[in-house]
Design an enzyme around this catalytic site. Sequence first.
Site: not given
Length: 856
Positions: A50, A153
């Site tokens: 998370k 990316d």
Amino acid sequence: MFPSRLEQNQLKASIAASYNKLYSQFSANELQEVGNYKLLKVVGEGSYGKVYLASHRLTHQKVVLKMGSKSDPNVVREVFYHRQFDYIYITKLYEVIVTENYVWMALEYCPGRELYEYLLFKKHIPLVECAKLFSQILGGVYYAHSMKCVHRDLKLENILLDKKGQAKLTDFGFTRECATKGTLETVCGTTVYMAPELIERKPYEGYKTDIWSLGIILYTLIHGTMPFDEDDEMKTKLKIVNENPGYNRDLIDADGEDLVSKLLQKDPQQRPSLPQVLQHPFLQPYGISILEKTEKVMKRQRHGSKNFHSKLERKLLKRLKQTGFDTQAIKHSVNKKKCDTLSGFWYLLLEKEKRSEILRHPRRSRSVLSVKKVFDSSAPSRKSTDNPKKDDNVGKTTTLRRIMSLKSDTASIRPPPNLANSKETKKADPLDGVSSQTSSGRSIKRPNFFHKMTSFFKSKKQAENAANEEPVSPRSDSLDKRKRNAISFESRKNSPKRSPTRSGNKDVSEKSGLKCQKPTMIASNGNTNLKAEEPRLKKFKSNTSSEMSRQTSLGNYDSELENKPAAISDQSMYDESRNDNSKVGPISILSQQSEISNDTYNSEYSTDGNASNSKPNSSMSSHNNRNTSSVVLSPNMDSIDNSSLQSRVNGRGSMSIISSASSASEKSSRTDSFYEISTASSPKTMDLRAMSTYANADTTVPRAAVGSQWLAKRGRSPVGRRGRLPKRNISRKLLNKSSTAAQSVIQEESSFDDDEDNAGIPVVHATASDLERPSGMKENTALDAPALPVFSVLSQDNPLMDRRPALFDMTRSLSGSSGRWSHNFLEDRNSEGALQPGEIHDEHSILGIADDEDNS
Ligand SMILES: Nc1ncnc2c1ncn2[C@@H]1O[C@H](COP(=O)(O)OP(=O)(O)OP(=O)(O)O)[C@@H](O)[C@H]1O
């Protein structure tokens, strides 16, 4: 006097209660703190866990804490590069906390979330806003390129919006430097954003592939759909290699098309350089200004501008010194970019001070006396903001009503809530501020004259709205048109009756689970029609790993996975454990516990951020679900009910397994960001380094070796937050034993060491011309790798199955007071060829930038 029996019992009970409380604190599963940060809520989910919103306990500044696995080379890479960037269009990395199993990154909090989500919300971005956001993105990329780093990316998901609505680059997990290598070979990224040369498996120039990805981003921002995106990944690749994108003339103008087509040149050498892009007419006036700003910052950093030089910094330092802080240690940490507790504390305190300064000396534009000034200055700013091409036209009619009329174009488009409520947004653009106040209905605590004036004109304008509608410009016209379309679409959405087309879409959308069907609005004669063939905008997470076949340029990506049942089952096990975790109850905020935790964190280990133990509370889970839901919010959101959203969320585990196991299937095409390891090299031992060949060592950070733990770890990666496999590759090709000789080197950056050895180390910076590499230049072999510190591959019990870089066996917190990497990793291992403590030394920081500076 001896206490009575009753008193004795009471005392006993009290001691027992305290004891139990302490015990429950020790054994609590829920993670509440990491280092100096108190976890507040989950704001996202990354590949390894998370992402939390957290508060710094000493300064109460909000940050984001992102968890990464120590065994993930991309995390090392991310930290390695990210901490060297200090620019306004790149998220700031304040601190890195290393625990037994995890690396926690304390990052600048960007409440505007991902650009992807913003785009989904807005369907497509108006051209002027595109120019602004895209220029900011370019600024961040240009900065990174100037430091000889390529992102590799770049995509909408890796661009966040800060509280001012500014774009910030993030996620440097695939970044690498190009100072030592002209052309690269490792294929990584996300298929739909990949340049043709990557698809074709050619050696490529990292700078140029980033520019291609920028072209995809710009196209997508403008159109709301991706230029090359097919269900079948193979078709997508063929399109990327062979076709040019189609343009919707309703959405893009000639300049925009010109820029996109230049960025998306199939021949990398034909693609423009970033300074050229920033000077393109489509991006003006933002492009030039960001180009100048970026170059100024780069120049300052290149020339080693020092921290602690501004008045505010000196004042703050003085106060700290008076309070008894070791300011030398703070200076040292910051200058060395240690990203440890001290530099984290300093950066956050400085930010807090800056904010207080602003509050103490509010902008004049917000005062009553400056109303006229604001409005006067708004005219040219609006002129340049809304319609740069019609400057003259707007300049002739700079009345207040005119300004408000122009404003209405953008006011119709709601920004995300946190952008709408951002004070800073208002500061940045007074007119936007007016809009956000009025359109969002946000109550202003102390309405001043300016606000009253604003509401007055706003209401007047509304009354005259239709009558006062003026043709502005093609661009504004198109904005108006789109606005009407949007409104029309909204009303359709709210209508109980849905057209068969739309219900059909719903089915598709619900069935697919992953894709968001996006209706295209075709405006003809003011009417809005729905196209039968509706393009869509999908989220492409870097969430699956596919091995690109080296045999064929468009080969099967997934054959490797079929041979890795273990990895897949590991994955499912991990998924299960994650599911279990999500069932845990709420985290309570315990003050006493915090104290205890703090002590713990100040010790050698900051904290144990064990993911399996870090059980979020139900509120966190639900927040996360909300989060996830927001991800799949599509223009078609009326057709996606909660249950379908939920089923997507729940269905992720299996989906991820399927997609990882399938070859070039439909599913894999949607989960298609990967980091190919076949050309990557394993970590280098000192021995190996001396004897090995370094073929294909395309990176300088550690890679998986034979049966490395990394492979297993990746296999057990949690399911990505969008129901797909984690961003980066899960299947890393097992290198054969000999391939372990193909090594990579960890470029240990100077700031991890305390000594001053690297003072005066030359800093490599690219000039604009450097970034234009001759086409014939070939990638260096790894033999050309710089003589940088090397970490040995230390085998554990099974040398073949547990080769991993010693770096990951460190047991000392990076954020510890010394900031040194522990040498524990050198112990208890089969240390043949192991690096000795003395051998870890400062080396030339290829990327070392000089000092921090105040970007704001
Ligand atoms: N600085 C930040 N501010 C606000 N939210 C953030 C920040 N960084 C990350 N997030 C949230 O966390 C989510 C995951 O972060 P990020 O994409 O960086 O992680 P990741 O490990 O790279 O994940 P993935 O590999 O799946 O992309 C983001 O989508 C975003 O919603």
